[in-house]
Motif scaffolding. Structure first.
Motif, PDB file in Angstrom:
ATOM      1  N   ALA A 245       0.827  -1.205   0.000  1.00 47.72           N
ATOM      2  CA  ALA A 245       0.000   0.000   0.000  1.00 47.72           C
ATOM      3  C   ALA A 245       0.861   1.255   0.000  1.00 47.72           C
ATOM      4  CB  ALA A 245      -0.932  -0.006   1.214  1.00 47.72           C
ATOM      5  N   GLY A 246       1.921   1.257   0.808  1.00 47.52           N
ATOM      6  CA  GLY A 246       2.817   2.412   0.841  1.00 47.52           C
ATOM      7  C   GLY A 246       3.516   2.633  -0.490  1.00 47.52           C
ATOM      8  N   GLU A 247       3.937   1.559  -1.139  1.00 51.59           N
ATOM      9  CA  GLU A 247       4.592   1.678  -2.443  1.00 51.59           C
ATOM     10  C   GLU A 247       3.630   2.214  -3.495  1.00 51.59           C
ATOM     11  OE1 GLU A 247       6.009  -2.268  -3.006  1.00 51.59           O
ATOM     12  OE2 GLU A 247       7.763  -2.000  -1.689  1.00 51.59           O
ATOM     13  N   PHE A 248       2.366   1.783  -3.413  1.00 57.14           N
ATOM     14  CA  PHE A 248       1.363   2.271  -4.357  1.00 57.14           C
ATOM     15  C   PHE A 248       1.121   3.770  -4.177  1.00 57.14           C
ATOM     16  CE2 PHE A 248      -3.232   3.251  -4.744  1.00 57.14           C
ATOM     17  CZ  PHE A 248      -3.313   3.267  -6.131  1.00 57.14           C
ATOM     18  N   VAL A 249       0.970   4.204  -2.935  1.00 53.70           N
ATOM     19  CA  VAL A 249       0.755   5.628  -2.675  1.00 53.70           C
ATOM     20  C   VAL A 249       1.954   6.444  -3.164  1.00 53.70           C
ATOM     21  CG1 VAL A 249       0.537   7.363  -0.851  1.00 53.70           C
ATOM     22  CG2 VAL A 249      -0.870   5.301  -0.787  1.00 53.70           C
ATOM     23  N   ALA A 250       3.156   5.952  -2.919  1.00 53.79           N
ATOM     24  CA  ALA A 250       4.351   6.658  -3.393  1.00 53.79           C
ATOM     25  C   ALA A 250       4.343   6.786  -4.916  1.00 53.79           C
ATOM     26  CB  ALA A 250       5.604   5.927  -2.925  1.00 53.79           C
TER      27      ALA A 250
END
Length: 262
Positions: A245-250
């Motif tokens: 999820a964090g990688e997607f938001v980034a």
């Protein structure tokens, strides 16, 4: 997409299409989840201000039949603009967690807008603590929301890992089944953003990624929580789902910050 996991998302309709159910749709599509959405509120807002919030009561009548049918693989709640919506969300979270099969329920505790408009005042915060929290959701607060929900000193959350862990532990004691506290709103060390994953009986896990320009763009919390819920709907563990999820938001932040046409 018939074999895709089904995510039930409850959230606000953003008139400017930057956050809320529009962001949920984006994340669900990226993670190949089938999305069933129901609006808890209609908002009139833009980048600078929220002008009006209309709570949409009885949204649960659209959500409940899906739970009855046993089709839902995960729940995600965003904007819950009043006590009635908070209490109803608590009931559905409790039902999902204790049903057969058990369904993960992710709550993005949207206390205020990016422009500073307060969706939750004292009555709503009491209801969150007394009903929604004890139902056992997975919470995904940013640092501002973590401080409010845990009665923590906001400045200490910027300066101390222990303070963040203590605040997240307070929410676990209040009933949350897990806390994923995102660090994008904090002055992180160097160029790193650090998200905290805390589960009962487990050591805190810190997930680091490079800070992107424009880290605080609207809709980032919505996208993170929906992406997390999609990972859990696929049977992935919490830590792996949080990392993805964090990688997607980034990635979305990089795309939003890139010069047009590149």
């Amino acid at each position: 997409m018939s074999n895709a996991p089904l995510l039930l998302a409850v959230g606000g309709v953003d008139s400017s299409h930057g956050a809320g159910l529009d962001a949920d749709r984006d994340a669900a599509s990226a993670f190949e989840c089938e999305l069933h959405e129901t609006a808890s509120a209609i908002t009139d807002q833009d980048l600078f201000e929220v002008r009006r919030v209309e709570e949409r009561l009885l949204w649960n009548r659209e959500a409940e039949p899906l739970l009855d049918g046993g089709r839902v693989d995960a729940l995600k709640f965003g904007l819950l603009p009043g006590v009635a919506s908070i209490v109803e969300a608590a009931r559905l979270v409790a039902r999902a967690r204790h049903g057969d099969p058990r369904v993960p329920a992710v709550v993005d505790p949207v206390a205020r807008s990016s422009s500073g408009y307060r969706f939750w005042n004292d009555r709503e915060l009491v209801s969150v603590r007394d009903s929604l929290l004890v139902a056992g959701p997975i919470l995904t607060p940013n640092l501002d929301e973590l401080a409010e929900l845990a009665w923590a000193d906001r400045s200490r959350l910027d300066d101390s890992d222990d303070a963040r862990v203590d605040a997240a532990a307070t929410l676990l004691r209040g009933g949350a089944s897990a806390v994923v506290a995102t660090g994008g709103h904090g002055p992180e060390r160097g160029d790193q953003v650090r998200d905290l994953v805390l589960q009962p009986g487990a050591e805190p896990v810190w997930i680091e990624r490079k800070r992107e320009p424009g880290e605080g763009i609207r809709g980032s919390g919505c996208r993170f929580a929906t992406a997390l819920a999609c990972g859990l709907a696929r049977g992935n563990d919490l830590q792996g789902s949080a990392r993805a999820a964090g990688e997607f938001v980034a990635q979305r932040i990089r795309e939003a910050s890139a010069p047009e046409g590149r």
